[in-house]
Design a protein around this motif. Structure first.
Motif, PDB file in Angstrom:
ATOM      1  N   ASP A   4       3.440  -3.807   6.255  1.00  0.00           N
ATOM      2  CA  ASP A   4       2.617  -2.872   7.002  1.00  0.00           C
ATOM      3  C   ASP A   4       2.446  -1.566   6.224  1.00  0.00           C
ATOM      4  OD1 ASP A   4       5.319  -2.965   9.306  1.00  0.00           O
ATOM      5  OD2 ASP A   4       5.128  -1.646   7.546  1.00  0.00           O
ATOM      6  N   MET A  50       2.241  -1.722  19.605  1.00  0.00           N
ATOM      7  CA  MET A  50       2.034  -1.368  18.190  1.00  0.00           C
ATOM      8  C   MET A  50       2.318   0.100  17.968  1.00  0.00           C
ATOM      9  SD  MET A  50      -1.527  -1.580  16.103  1.00  0.00           S
ATOM     10  CE  MET A  50      -1.948   0.138  15.899  1.00  0.00           C
ATOM     11  N   ILE A  79      -2.027  -0.564   9.196  1.00  0.00           N
ATOM     12  CA  ILE A  79      -2.218  -1.965   8.817  1.00  0.00           C
ATOM     13  C   ILE A  79      -0.930  -2.712   9.110  1.00  0.00           C
ATOM     14  CG2 ILE A  79      -2.763  -3.597   6.947  1.00  0.00           C
ATOM     15  CD1 ILE A  79      -4.151  -1.406   5.453  1.00  0.00           C
ATOM     16  N   GLN A  80      -1.051  -3.787   9.871  1.00  0.00           N
ATOM     17  CA  GLN A  80       0.116  -4.629  10.140  1.00  0.00           C
ATOM     18  C   GLN A  80      -0.259  -6.065   9.812  1.00  0.00           C
ATOM     19  OE1 GLN A  80       0.783  -3.399  14.279  1.00  0.00           O
ATOM     20  NE2 GLN A  80       2.874  -2.932  13.656  1.00  0.00           N
ATOM     21  N   VAL A  81       0.483  -6.626   8.895  1.00  0.00           N
ATOM     22  CA  VAL A  81       0.169  -7.981   8.465  1.00  0.00           C
ATOM     23  C   VAL A  81       1.407  -8.847   8.669  1.00  0.00           C
ATOM     24  CG1 VAL A  81      -0.531  -9.422   6.521  1.00  0.00           C
ATOM     25  CG2 VAL A  81      -1.467  -7.127   6.753  1.00  0.00           C
ATOM     26  N   ASP A  82       1.192 -10.024   9.292  1.00  0.00           N
ATOM     27  CA  ASP A  82       2.345 -10.881   9.580  1.00  0.00           C
ATOM     28  C   ASP A  82       2.003 -12.339   9.256  1.00  0.00           C
ATOM     29  OD1 ASP A  82       4.698 -11.922  10.419  1.00  0.00           O
ATOM     30  OD2 ASP A  82       4.360 -11.557  12.563  1.00  0.00           O
ATOM     31  N   LYS A  95       1.302   2.984  12.286  1.00  0.00           N
ATOM     32  CA  LYS A  95       1.076   1.873  11.355  1.00  0.00           C
ATOM     33  C   LYS A  95      -0.384   1.439  11.440  1.00  0.00           C
ATOM     34  CE  LYS A  95       5.732   0.184  11.101  1.00  0.00           C
ATOM     35  NZ  LYS A  95       6.744  -0.712  11.686  1.00  0.00           N
ATOM     36  N   ALA A 149      -3.042 -10.277  11.517  1.00  0.00           N
ATOM     37  CA  ALA A 149      -3.283  -9.024  10.810  1.00  0.00           C
ATOM     38  C   ALA A 149      -4.037  -8.081  11.722  1.00  0.00           C
ATOM     39  CB  ALA A 149      -4.074  -9.272   9.532  1.00  0.00           C
ATOM     40  N   ASN A 150      -3.607  -6.833  11.682  1.00  0.00           N
ATOM     41  CA  ASN A 150      -4.218  -5.801  12.498  1.00  0.00           C
ATOM     42  C   ASN A 150      -4.564  -4.633  11.580  1.00  0.00           C
ATOM     43  OD1 ASN A 150      -4.317  -3.426  14.326  1.00  0.00           O
ATOM     44  ND2 ASN A 150      -3.883  -5.016  15.855  1.00  0.00           N
ATOM     45  N   THR A 168       3.583 -10.644   4.542  1.00  0.00           N
ATOM     46  CA  THR A 168       3.945  -9.785   5.664  1.00  0.00           C
ATOM     47  C   THR A 168       4.224  -8.381   5.140  1.00  0.00           C
ATOM     48  OG1 THR A 168       4.933 -11.640   6.848  1.00  0.00           O
ATOM     49  CG2 THR A 168       5.609  -9.434   7.528  1.00  0.00           C
ATOM     50  N   LYS A 178       1.614   2.641   6.568  1.00  0.00           N
ATOM     51  CA  LYS A 178       1.636   3.771   7.511  1.00  0.00           C
ATOM     52  C   LYS A 178       0.428   4.670   7.316  1.00  0.00           C
ATOM     53  CE  LYS A 178       6.103   4.956   6.580  1.00  0.00           C
ATOM     54  NZ  LYS A 178       6.905   3.999   5.976  1.00  0.00           N
TER      55      LYS A 178
END
Lengths: 242, 368
Positions: free
Chosen positions: A28, A1, A7-10, A5, A63-64, A26, A30
């Motif tokens: 992200d 990762m 927030i990462q949403v997939d 970033k 999601a992270n 989806t 920064k």
């Protein structure tokens, strides 16, 4: 990762029975970015946000947030984010100071830290004269600013703002956005939902949700070019009408 | 721990800054116990009666003196015509008329028998019954005195003995009931209102987004009410001991433990109510209609369960208050130990566990 970033949403999805409230979004965000999360009422933005802040379980997808997974580490996410709702929820029957102390306390700040933070906050907002007054007696605009400052009390990595400017006058809104800029400059990522299209222009990047899907995501400038629109309002109308 | 203390502190601010909840918390128990103790009572005091004396002799005079000397009756007027009796009642002040027959004294000496008619206003049957019993008691007392010197006059005097509450003090009956109501009110209604208030204000959302665990939020919300309920229970017991001379025959410790058990079951009910209601009003209505009415009507507090129709008797079994009233009546009035009330206690424990399990299940950890 990648570290910048936050927030990462997939493919994040939320179903209520047969109804898909959030449909495989989806994107992200920064670090230090002001990310506008737009959509009409019922487009699914509140549901999406609730999944990101760990109070609603996603049906599927990934999601992270702030380095933690929403499925497995929701509790760790909570320690690293701030949240302000459209109700500016403070306790009306507690004084400004008592509210700050309480919210500092539930985020586990030490007593000395709370004192230091609360003094700084009161000075920053010029609240010296009302610090010992009940919050219920203060005007809405003040509550909004205090509420935002309280959400930042524990130095979260990301602050989530759910329609933070509902019902306040344009001058206060302007001042509020200055506070948002200040927080972003200090490295806090700001994730904000709003109805006001002029506010969308203030964001670094904007996503627009329609019927549970993200239909557009770019800087306001690029979006205007892409949709051949004069302002964000037109962009929004073109998208929402399909 | 620090977090928890901060939370509790905040909860107390809420309670002490809201006059309404302060009144419910501390005014209600005192008002209720005094009301039930003094005003709402089955005893009679200074009831107005009238006398219709046909014979006006020494004996009737003596009886009338005895009656007027008792604190139960005050003689309002003397009736002189048969026809006036009805009008005396119609005016409404007089609750009973004593009608002595002609030649009362003479008949008593000659036939060993004389008649006095007790006419009571039975629009309120309970009072009428009590009045007639009290008059009978005074007459019997007098009769005994008369017979004192006569050796042959054997008489069988029926004697009723009321056990556990020999003076038939109704306050003894009400204290357990009032205590049950107050604990229910404070624990269930106040907690359900205070939790739904946070939902309404939007602060619940903020709390759930915070690192506090939902269970911590709930415990923080109910803890102050456990504390206040215990204080209330103590106030009620102290008031009833010192103002109404109510005895507590059994173990105070057992009474305290059973009360805590009931408080916890009521709190669990309060949490349950808060999970199904979105606003304070709803929570209050559900608490009042769903908890208070059954507690007042079906718990045996006011109306004896054994004289209810069977369906209601069955329903009364699912009301925790019924079991709690049996338990505390047992401890306070009969002085029984756990060996006589373990069954009721077990039922209450079972209900408490059930309510807690249900509310944990219902409590939405994640706001949907």
């Amino acid at each position: 990762m990648s570290t910048n970033k936050v927030i990462q949403v997939d493919g994040l999805t939320k179903m209520f029975g047969d109804f898909t409230a959030v449909n495989a979004i989806t994107f992200d965000v920064k670090k230090g970015e002001i990310f506008g999360f737009l959509g009409a009422n019922g487009a699914g933005k509140t549901t999406a946000m609730k999944m990101l802040i760990g109070i609603s379980n996603p049906t599927s997808g990934k999601a992270n947030v702030a380095g933690f997974d929403v499925f497995t580490n929701a509790e760790d996410i909570k320690k690293n984010i701030g949240y302000m709702s459209q109700k500016f929820a403070l306790y009306d029957d507690l004084t400004v100071k008592e509210n700050i102390t309480f919210f500092g306390g539930i985020y586990g700040l030490s007593r000395s830290k709370i004192k230091e933070k609360s003094n700084a906050l009161i000075e920053d907002l010029g609240l010296e004269t009302v610090a010992n007054q009940l919050v219920g007696s203060l005007p809405l605009g003040w509550k909004q600013k205090i509420s935002f400052s309280v959400a930042l009390l524990h130095d979260p990595k990301i602050v989530f703002l759910d329609e933070p400017t509902g019902g306040v006058d344009p001058i206060t809104r302007r001042q509020f956005w200055e506070m948002i800029y200040k927080a972003a400059n200090q490295g806090t990522t700001v994730f904000v939902t709003t109805h006001y299209m002029d506010e969308a222009e203030y964001c670094d990047r904007v996503s627009i949700m329609v019927n549970g899907k993200i239909e557009a995501l770019d800087t306001p400038k690029n979006l205007k070019t892409q949709f051949k629109a004069a302002n964000m309002n037109d962009v929004f109308l073109k998208l929402a009408r399909g | 721990m620090n977090r928890f203390i901060g939370f509790i502190k905040k909860e107390f601010y809420h309670i002490f800054r809201d006059r309404r909840s302060l009144f419910i918390l501390f005014g209600m128990p005192i008002a209720q116990i005094l009301l039930f103790g003094f005003a709402i009572t089955n005893e009679i005091n200074n009831v107005d009666i009238a006398i219709f004396d046909h014979s006006k002799d020494a004996t009737t005079k003596e009886i009338i003196n005895k009656i007027s000397a008792s604190k139960y009756f005050s003689i309002k007027q003397m009736v002189t015509h048969e026809a006036d009796i009805a009008s005396v009642f119609e005016k409404g002040h007089v609750k009973a008329v004593l009608n002595f027959e002609k030649d009362f004294s003479k008949n008593l000496i000659k036939d060993h028998k004389a008649t006095v008619q007790i006419i009571t206003d039975a629009t309120d049957p309970n009072t009428a019954n009590t009045i007639s019993n009290y008059v009978n008691a005074i007459l019997q007392q007098y009769q005994k005195e008369l017979n004192k010197d006569i050796t042959i006059a054997y008489q069988i005097v029926p004697e009723t003995r009321m056990v556990y509450n020999p003076e038939l003090k109704s306050v003894f009956m009400f204290v357990p009931g009032v205590m049950t109501i107050i604990l229910m009110l404070v624990s269930a209604m106040m907690t359900s209102i205070s939790i739904t208030r946070e939902k309404e204000l939007g602060t619940m959302e903020i709390l759930l987004v915070s690192p506090l665990k939902p269970i911590q939020v709930i415990i923080g919300k109910v803890f102050p009410y456990i504390f206040l309920s215990i204080i209330n229970a103590i106030v009620i017991v102290v008031l009833s001991i010192f103002i109404f001379n109510m005895p507590v025959q059994g173990s105070m410790l057992l009474l305290a433990l059973e009360s805590v058990l009931f408080i916890i079951s009521a709190l669990a009910l309060g949490i349950l109510i808060s999970t199904i209601s979105a606003t304070q009003q709803t929570a209050m209505m559900i608490s009042l209609m769903g908890l208070m009415l059954p507690v007042i009507l079906l718990s045996g507090f006011i109306f004896p369960i054994s004289s209810m129709p069977l369906p209601l008797q069955l329903i009364s079994n699912i009301i925790p208050a019924k079991w709690f009233i049996i338990i505390i009546k047992g401890i306070m009035l009969k002085g029984v130990g756990i060996e006589f009330i373990w069954k009721e206690t077990l039922i209450l424990v079972g209900m408490t566990v059930f309510f807690i399990a249900l509310s944990v299940r219902k409590y939405k950890i994640r706001l949907e």
